[in-house]
Scaffold this motif. Structure first.
Motif, PDB file in Angstrom:
ATOM      1  N   SER A  57       0.757  -1.238  -0.020  1.00 35.41           N
ATOM      2  CA  SER A  57      -0.084  -0.028   0.074  1.00 35.41           C
ATOM      3  C   SER A  57       0.920   1.231   0.003  1.00 35.41           C
ATOM      4  O   SER A  57       0.583   2.106  -0.838  1.00 35.41           O
ATOM      5  CB  SER A  57      -1.034   0.104   1.144  1.00 35.41           C
ATOM      6  N   THR A  58       1.965   1.457   0.888  1.00 29.09           N
ATOM      7  CA  THR A  58       2.789   2.392   0.686  1.00 29.09           C
ATOM      8  C   THR A  58       3.791   2.540  -0.604  1.00 29.09           C
ATOM      9  O   THR A  58       3.595   3.774  -0.969  1.00 29.09           O
ATOM     10  CB  THR A  58       3.855   1.992   1.781  1.00 29.09           C
ATOM     11  N   LEU A  59       3.984   1.638  -1.372  1.00 31.79           N
ATOM     12  CA  LEU A  59       4.584   1.729  -2.350  1.00 31.79           C
ATOM     13  C   LEU A  59       3.543   2.210  -3.727  1.00 31.79           C
ATOM     14  O   LEU A  59       3.715   3.007  -4.352  1.00 31.79           O
ATOM     15  CB  LEU A  59       5.292   0.462  -3.054  1.00 31.79           C
ATOM     16  N   ALA A  60       2.195   1.765  -3.410  1.00 40.56           N
ATOM     17  CA  ALA A  60       1.219   2.150  -4.254  1.00 40.56           C
ATOM     18  C   ALA A  60       1.077   3.590  -4.317  1.00 40.56           C
ATOM     19  O   ALA A  60       0.758   4.400  -5.283  1.00 40.56           O
ATOM     20  CB  ALA A  60      -0.170   1.292  -4.032  1.00 40.56           C
ATOM     21  N   ASN A  61       1.099   4.166  -2.894  1.00 44.55           N
ATOM     22  CA  ASN A  61       0.689   5.607  -2.762  1.00 44.55           C
ATOM     23  C   ASN A  61       2.096   6.359  -3.324  1.00 44.55           C
ATOM     24  O   ASN A  61       1.940   7.361  -3.838  1.00 44.55           O
ATOM     25  CB  ASN A  61       0.614   5.857  -1.214  1.00 44.55           C
ATOM     26  N   PHE A  62       3.226   5.693  -3.115  1.00 42.14           N
ATOM     27  CA  PHE A  62       4.563   6.463  -3.897  1.00 42.14           C
ATOM     28  C   PHE A  62       4.358   6.714  -5.167  1.00 42.14           C
ATOM     29  O   PHE A  62       4.547   7.673  -5.782  1.00 42.14           O
ATOM     30  CB  PHE A  62       5.566   5.392  -3.205  1.00 42.14           C
ATOM     31  N   ILE A  82      -7.212  18.182   4.994  1.00 41.77           N
ATOM     32  CA  ILE A  82      -7.543  16.880   4.625  1.00 41.77           C
ATOM     33  C   ILE A  82      -6.464  16.296   3.924  1.00 41.77           C
ATOM     34  O   ILE A  82      -5.855  16.555   2.926  1.00 41.77           O
ATOM     35  CB  ILE A  82      -8.912  16.974   3.573  1.00 41.77           C
ATOM     36  N   ILE A  83      -6.393  14.798   4.333  1.00 41.62           N
ATOM     37  CA  ILE A  83      -5.089  14.014   3.719  1.00 41.62           C
ATOM     38  C   ILE A  83      -5.818  12.771   3.188  1.00 41.62           C
ATOM     39  O   ILE A  83      -6.600  12.192   3.491  1.00 41.62           O
ATOM     40  CB  ILE A  83      -4.083  13.803   4.836  1.00 41.62           C
ATOM     41  N   ILE A  84      -5.480  13.028   1.685  1.00 43.97           N
ATOM     42  CA  ILE A  84      -6.137  11.629   0.909  1.00 43.97           C
ATOM     43  C   ILE A  84      -4.897  10.888   0.392  1.00 43.97           C
ATOM     44  O   ILE A  84      -3.761  11.376  -0.064  1.00 43.97           O
ATOM     45  CB  ILE A  84      -6.681  12.388  -0.498  1.00 43.97           C
ATOM     46  N   PRO A  85      -4.756   9.598   0.715  1.00 39.36           N
ATOM     47  CA  PRO A  85      -3.872   8.778   0.016  1.00 39.36           C
ATOM     48  C   PRO A  85      -3.700   8.843  -1.397  1.00 39.36           C
ATOM     49  O   PRO A  85      -4.760   8.972  -2.066  1.00 39.36           O
ATOM     50  CB  PRO A  85      -4.412   7.361   0.533  1.00 39.36           C
TER      51      PRO A  85
END
Length: 348
Positions: free
Chosen positions: A175-180, A226-229
């Motif tokens: 998930s972290t790499l997907a966000n990156f 507001i924080i959006i992935p």
């Protein structure tokens, strides 16, 4: 007792006296660099149209001062005879220090150049942190490889080990790499950029203040963050309200009593809307407001006033001014806005 030239010469040849003299000399040179050379460079750079050269001088001035002092310390220490046996320890330490200072300078200059390029070529008002962090990370990786080469560490086996470890880490941090990578996609494809006012399909809207390695931050008109992935944002339908015509519709919904003269209501509301559209700061001056009756409500006949504001930020201001002016004018014209009522019949 007279002090002879030979006595002075022997005193000056003392290791500790030479160490002190070299340290004082390096401090003097560092001061000259900081106070004279840097100031002269800044005066010359002030005459140029670009501020990039001033930024570069600001970046290198402090590290240059620090490097001069460290170089003086190294030369001074090497004057001590017993230090010779510890050079195998001192040399790597000073090498690592110089590499770190040089890397810091290169990273800051490169970030400044990328920031300027994005501002000029891509029209970025502010550089997303993701780009700055990626550039800095890459430069420091190169610095680590240089240090490893100095210590004659075999890079090939290490890269193979990192590849296997990276695969395991990648599976654990999907998930972290997907966000990156979604963040990289957002920056490169530019559906939005820092400073844009956007509305996401979920109904969230606000100004983009940063695109980070994991998330994108929006600030609403109410100053809420507001924080959006990034992965969610890249897959969402986005309405970018900062592209093309930035103006937005300002809408005021009103209801009047059933006994009201609708022609008079329409004329009065139109006059108020025309005045607000023409006189209120933030309203689009050439736009012609419209008044439209919409439905029969439980206690009122409802209508809507449509106006136009220059931006999302001005929309609330225009609506605010219209509501105040309309209430005052309706009071003057004896036009009643009813509140909900219910009739109860006694069937006995």
């Amino acid at each position: 007792m007279f002090i002879t030239f030979e006595t002075i010469w022997n005193f000056l040849r003392n290791d500790y006296v030479q160490l002190l003299m070299i340290l004082l000399g390096s401090l003097l040179v560092a001061k000259i660099i900081k106070e004279i050379i840097v100031k002269v460079l800044k005066k010359l750079m002030d005459k140029t149209k670009s501020d990039l050269d001033n930024m570069i001088v600001d970046v290198i001035s402090r590290p240059l001062y620090l490097t001069t002092l460290i170089a003086g310390l190294q030369i001074a220490l090497y004057q001590l005879s017993y230090i010779e046996q510890f050079k195998y320890i001192a040399n790597p330490i000073f090498f690592i220090i110089y590499v770190l200072i040089g890397t810091s300078i290169v990273a800051k200059i490169f970030t400044a150049l990328v920031t300027r390029w994005l501002k000029v070529k891509k029209q970025f008002d502010a550089t997303p942190n993701l780009i700055s962090k990626m550039a800095t990370f890459t430069i420091y990786i190169i610095a680590i490889l240089i240090v490893m080469e100095y210590f004659q560490v075999e890079i090939g086996p290490l890269i193979a080990t990192l590849g296997i470890g990276g695969l395991a880490i990648g599976l654990a941090l999907q998930s972290t790499l997907a966000n990156f990578f979604a963040g990289i996609h957002i920056i490169s494809d530019e559906p939005v950029k820092v400073g844009d006012y956007i509305e996401v399909a979920s109904g969230v809207e606000g100004t983009v203040v940063d695109i980070g390695w994991r998330s994108t931050k929006l600030k609403t008109l109410g100053k809420t963050m507001i924080i959006i992935p990034n992965s969610k944002l890249s897959e969402s339908i986005i309405k970018n309200l900062s592209t093309g015509d930035h103006s937005v519709t300002a809408k005021v919904e009103v209801g009047v009593d059933y006994r009201s003269n609708l022609n008079k209501v329409e004329k009065t509301a139109q006059e108020v809307a025309d005045k607000i559209q023409d006189k209120t700061a933030g309203a689009v001056k050439k736009f012609k407001p419209t008044v439209r009756f919409t439905n029969f409500g439980e206690s009122n006949i409802n209508f809507v006033i449509y106006m136009r504001a220059e931006s999302r930020e001005m929309k609330a201001k225009v609506e605010h001014a219209c509501i105040k002016a309309l209430k005052k004018r309706f009071d003057d014209e004896k036009i009643e806005m009813s509140w909900p009522i219910r009739k109860i019949y006694n069937m006995q």
